[in-house]
Motif scaffolding. Structure first.
Motif, PDB file in Angstrom:
ATOM      1  N   THR A 131      15.537  32.368  33.170  1.00 30.74           N
ATOM      2  CA  THR A 131      15.789  31.919  31.799  1.00 30.74           C
ATOM      3  C   THR A 131      17.251  32.070  31.421  1.00 30.74           C
ATOM      4  O   THR A 131      17.839  31.190  30.783  1.00 30.74           O
ATOM      5  N   LEU A 132      17.873  33.178  31.843  1.00 24.31           N
ATOM      6  CA  LEU A 132      19.249  33.465  31.451  1.00 24.31           C
ATOM      7  C   LEU A 132      20.295  32.788  32.331  1.00 24.31           C
ATOM      8  O   LEU A 132      21.407  32.510  31.867  1.00 24.31           O
ATOM      9  N   ILE A 269      22.510  32.944  22.458  1.00 22.81           N
ATOM     10  CA  ILE A 269      21.408  32.922  21.501  1.00 22.81           C
ATOM     11  C   ILE A 269      20.764  31.547  21.445  1.00 22.81           C
ATOM     12  O   ILE A 269      19.534  31.416  21.442  1.00 22.81           O
ATOM     13  N   ASN A 270      21.583  30.502  21.435  1.00 22.57           N
ATOM     14  CA  ASN A 270      21.035  29.146  21.411  1.00 22.57           C
ATOM     15  C   ASN A 270      20.212  28.878  22.672  1.00 22.57           C
ATOM     16  O   ASN A 270      19.133  28.272  22.616  1.00 22.57           O
ATOM     17  N   LEU A 271      20.706  29.326  23.811  1.00 17.26           N
ATOM     18  CA  LEU A 271      19.985  29.124  25.060  1.00 17.26           C
ATOM     19  C   LEU A 271      18.616  29.792  25.031  1.00 17.26           C
ATOM     20  O   LEU A 271      17.612  29.202  25.429  1.00 17.26           O
ATOM     21  N   LEU A 272      18.572  31.022  24.511  1.00 18.21           N
ATOM     22  CA  LEU A 272      17.306  31.742  24.437  1.00 18.21           C
ATOM     23  C   LEU A 272      16.369  31.119  23.404  1.00 18.21           C
ATOM     24  O   LEU A 272      15.152  31.127  23.575  1.00 18.21           O
ATOM     25  N   SER A 279      12.262  24.100  26.043  1.00 19.64           N
ATOM     26  CA  SER A 279      13.063  22.896  26.271  1.00 19.64           C
ATOM     27  C   SER A 279      14.321  23.159  27.073  1.00 19.64           C
ATOM     28  O   SER A 279      15.201  22.323  27.165  1.00 19.64           O
ATOM     29  N   ILE A 280      14.391  24.352  27.681  1.00 23.84           N
ATOM     30  CA  ILE A 280      15.592  24.684  28.444  1.00 23.84           C
ATOM     31  C   ILE A 280      15.618  23.952  29.775  1.00 23.84           C
ATOM     32  O   ILE A 280      14.594  23.710  30.392  1.00 23.84           O
ATOM     33  N   HIS A 281      16.773  23.552  30.190  1.00 21.60           N
ATOM     34  CA  HIS A 281      16.939  22.981  31.521  1.00 21.60           C
ATOM     35  C   HIS A 281      18.294  23.409  32.048  1.00 21.60           C
ATOM     36  O   HIS A 281      19.195  23.746  31.292  1.00 21.60           O
ATOM     37  N   LYS A 282      18.424  23.375  33.343  1.00 23.86           N
ATOM     38  CA  LYS A 282      19.645  23.870  33.970  1.00 23.86           C
ATOM     39  C   LYS A 282      20.387  22.746  34.663  1.00 23.86           C
ATOM     40  O   LYS A 282      19.806  21.974  35.408  1.00 23.86           O
ATOM     41  N   GLN A 283      21.670  22.660  34.376  1.00 21.03           N
ATOM     42  CA  GLN A 283      22.489  21.667  35.052  1.00 21.03           C
ATOM     43  C   GLN A 283      22.829  22.147  36.452  1.00 21.03           C
ATOM     44  O   GLN A 283      23.148  23.313  36.661  1.00 21.03           O
ATOM     45  N   ASN A 284      22.764  21.236  37.398  1.00 21.04           N
ATOM     46  CA  ASN A 284      23.135  21.592  38.771  1.00 21.04           C
ATOM     47  C   ASN A 284      24.622  21.335  38.943  1.00 21.04           C
ATOM     48  O   ASN A 284      25.056  20.343  39.494  1.00 21.04           O
ATOM     49  N   VAL A 302      15.909  32.640  42.853  1.00 14.50           N
ATOM     50  CA  VAL A 302      15.207  33.255  41.724  1.00 14.50           C
ATOM     51  C   VAL A 302      15.762  32.728  40.409  1.00 14.50           C
ATOM     52  O   VAL A 302      15.022  32.364  39.492  1.00 14.50           O
ATOM     53  N   GLY A 303      17.089  32.656  40.315  1.00 16.45           N
ATOM     54  CA  GLY A 303      17.722  32.207  39.082  1.00 16.45           C
ATOM     55  C   GLY A 303      17.627  30.716  38.857  1.00 16.45           C
ATOM     56  O   GLY A 303      17.915  30.229  37.761  1.00 16.45           O
ATOM     57  N   LYS A 304      17.248  29.968  39.896  1.00 10.78           N
ATOM     58  CA  LYS A 304      17.175  28.511  39.778  1.00 10.78           C
ATOM     59  C   LYS A 304      15.758  28.020  39.499  1.00 10.78           C
ATOM     60  O   LYS A 304      15.531  26.824  39.352  1.00 10.78           O
ATOM     61  N   ALA A 305      14.809  28.936  39.421  1.00 11.53           N
ATOM     62  CA  ALA A 305      13.425  28.544  39.187  1.00 11.53           C
ATOM     63  C   ALA A 305      13.235  28.073  37.745  1.00 11.53           C
ATOM     64  O   ALA A 305      13.967  28.465  36.841  1.00 11.53           O
ATOM     65  N   LYS A 306      12.251  27.222  37.539  1.00 11.24           N
ATOM     66  CA  LYS A 306      11.909  26.768  36.195  1.00 11.24           C
ATOM     67  C   LYS A 306      10.798  27.663  35.654  1.00 11.24           C
ATOM     68  O   LYS A 306       9.822  27.938  36.331  1.00 11.24           O
ATOM     69  N   VAL A 307      10.978  28.120  34.416  1.00 12.74           N
ATOM     70  CA  VAL A 307       9.976  29.007  33.827  1.00 12.74           C
ATOM     71  C   VAL A 307       9.592  28.512  32.437  1.00 12.74           C
ATOM     72  O   VAL A 307      10.359  27.834  31.770  1.00 12.74           O
ATOM     73  N   GLN A 308       8.408  28.853  32.042  1.00 18.43           N
ATOM     74  CA  GLN A 308       7.943  28.608  30.677  1.00 18.43           C
ATOM     75  C   GLN A 308       7.528  29.964  30.120  1.00 18.43           C
ATOM     76  O   GLN A 308       6.473  30.476  30.447  1.00 18.43           O
ATOM     77  N   ARG A 309       8.372  30.558  29.327  1.00 20.15           N
ATOM     78  CA  ARG A 309       8.117  31.922  28.857  1.00 20.15           C
ATOM     79  C   ARG A 309       8.324  31.992  27.353  1.00 20.15           C
ATOM     80  O   ARG A 309       9.318  31.487  26.830  1.00 20.15           O
TER      81      ARG A 309
END
Length: 528
Positions: A131-132, A269-272, A279-284, A302-309
């Motif tokens: 997530t972070l 804070i906005n990211l969290l 609705s978070i997504h990570k740019q590659n 681990v840090g690149k996984a998609k989570v719904q938390r």
């Protein structure tokens, strides 16, 4: 004869609870030093006769020529790893057996500490890391660069406005004010100027949150190491009530204001908040931008996984607070050591300033993210500072499921580690080991030149830890340091003054690396 019976019982209990635990490693065939009852190997740090760095090196060298050895933090047995290949095996290849850090304070006793990324365990840690991690990519650092540059500009202007040829400053106090301002704006969306407004609440709360001096705070940590169950029984917290209430209120009010007024700011804070909405997504973007430097750690899968938390306000507060906790003091300390090395090595400082001046000319006086990160000598100086003065003296891992270290020498035997066994990565000692770094006490940025950096063995350079559980904020810390020193050295010369302690002596009263007597230096304005 009753007294004989009672004495016998007392001696038996003393042996069983005090002496016998100090034979733990010997029974497993692991070499150890000569621990003393009650204190284990921690006698010197308890009585403040040696610094934590000296203690780390004592433990590292007390059993020479082995891949690992045992020591005792009071009565707790800990296995210290000395072999780079074994460190890689445990922290990377077999990471699933060593996912967690040692639990410091139970979540029930202090939720703000127990729920942060550093303290979380197992799947909860994996989810929070994923997530972070999007807030620490290269693209996010590029956005935060301008906020850091503004804080660095304010820092320099504060001293330029004094209109004095030479200003004497205590660097630790001064640099914590800069790190406070950077974290305030990049993580919390709060603009402060702690050099001009020295008693602003944000700075005072940050200083209190990271202050571990004083008898009662030292007693609290002593109890933690000897009888950790007391924290749960008496609900002893890491942060005092005032600090907890301040940050809880700040985060809650910020979230409410942003939601009500639909404010979007590209910060933690906005990211969290986005993660909470799913609705978070990570740019590659890791390969599209210049990275922050040699010491930057890479994010694992681990840090690149998609989570719904689902994240509560308290979850968000805990992450923001640990970010503050880690960045306020440790990054400021790294800056102090870098200032010290540049102050006592004027030729290194002059060479770095020459690179800064070339960069300024090429960019017509305007510093950009890309131009800063292309400065090779700047990166060499920062990397060597992190080598000689790492932010963490050592880091730990917990064996989360039984694991066997296979023998590789005739003296070794199969070492079966039980669940909850503590492993230590002795970062400071490895960085000072002449086997890996010739003349380790010498500050030599050339170790990290293009010609030499490939000679550094994997897992012998660990300023931000190793494996998937490395420090998530390495990019942030490195960029923060580079931005400030670019601005300082383009305007001032750092040099020793009468109060400067040379050679530097490490404090024996603090848990982290700190100069005994402070970091006093002069800033001499450069003639332009």
């Amino acid at each position: 004869m009753l007294w004989i019976f009672l004495a016998t019982i007392a001696l038996a209990l003393f042996y069983y609870f005090i002496v016998k635990p100090l034979k733990y490693w010997t029974k497993l065939g692991v070499k150890q030093g000569n621990p003393t009852p009650l204190f284990g190997d921690s006698w010197g740090t308890f009585w403040k006769t040696q610094s934590m760095a000296d203690f780390a090196q004592q433990v590292y060298y007390q059993v020479p020529n082995v891949r690992y050895s045992g020591f005792y933090q009071f009565s707790k047995p800990i296995l210290v790893l000395k072999d780079p290949e074994l460190i890689k095996q445990i922290t990377v290849k077999d990471f699933d057996h060593f996912v967690d850090h040692m639990t410091v304070i139970p979540e029930e006793a202090d939720p703000l500490w127990g729920k942060n990324l550093f303290s979380l365990t197992g799947q909860r840690w994996r989810d929070m890391r994923a997530t972070l991690s999007p807030s620490f990519t290269s693209s996010k650092m590029k956005f935060m660069f301008s906020l850091m540059a503004d804080a660095a500009h304010d820092f320099v202007q504060h001293f330029k406005k004094k209109n004095e040829k030479i200003v004497t400053v205590e660097m630790k106090d001064t640099f914590t004010r800069y790190t406070n301002d950077v974290i305030a704006t990049t993580a919390f969306g709060v603009k402060v100027d702690s050099l001009e407004n020295r008693d602003n609440e944000f700075y005072l709360m940050g200083k209190e949150a990271t202050n571990f001096s004083g008898f009662f705070k030292n007693l609290k940590f002593l109890l933690l190491m000897i009888v950790p169950c007391l924290y749960k029984i008496f609900s002893i917290s890491m942060f005092n009530k005032e600090v907890s209430m301040f940050f809880r209120g700040l985060i809650t009010d910020t979230i409410r204001t942003r939601e009500e007024k639909h404010i979007v700011r590209n910060d933690m804070i906005n990211l969290l908040m986005e993660a909470r909405k799913g609705s978070i997504h990570k740019q590659n973007d890791e390969t599209t931008l210049v990275d922050t430097g040699f010491a930057t750690v890479k994010e694992s899968e681990v840090g690149k996984a998609k989570v719904q938390r689902h994240l509560t306000d308290e979850d968000i507060t805990a992450q923001a607070l640990i970010f503050f906790f880690a960045g306020f003091d440790s990054v400021a300390s790294l800056m102090c050591f870098m200032a010290y090395e540049l102050g006592v090595s004027q030729e290194i400082q002059d060479r770095l300033r020459e690179e800064i001046e070339v960069t300024m000319r090429e960019n017509k006086g305007k510093l950009t993210y890309e131009s800063l990160l292309k400065m090779k000598y700047m990166d060499m100086v920062v990397a060597e500072t992190l080598r000689k003065w790492p932010g963490a003296i050592a880091v730990d891992r917990i064996c989360t499921k039984p694991y066997t270290i296979e023998p590789q020498t005739p003296e070794e035997q199969h070492l079966s580690l039980e669940k909850n066994t503590v492993i230590s990565l002795p970062i400071f000692a490895i960085h000072r080991d002449p086997k890996f770094y010739p003349e380790p006490e010498k500050f030599d940025p050339e170790r990290f030149s293009d010609e030499n950096k490939d000679k550094i063995l994997p897992c012998t350079y660990l300023p931000f830890g190793a494996g998937p559980r490395n420090c998530i904020g390495s990019r942030f810390a490195i960029l923060e340091i580079k931005v400030l020193f670019y601005h300082i050295l383009s305007n001032f010369k750092i040099f020793p003054v009468e109060k400067t302690v040379i050679p530097l002596k490490l404090s024996k009263t603090t848990f982290n690396l700190m100069s005994d007597g402070g970091f006093w230096f002069g800033l001499e304005r450069l003639e332009k």
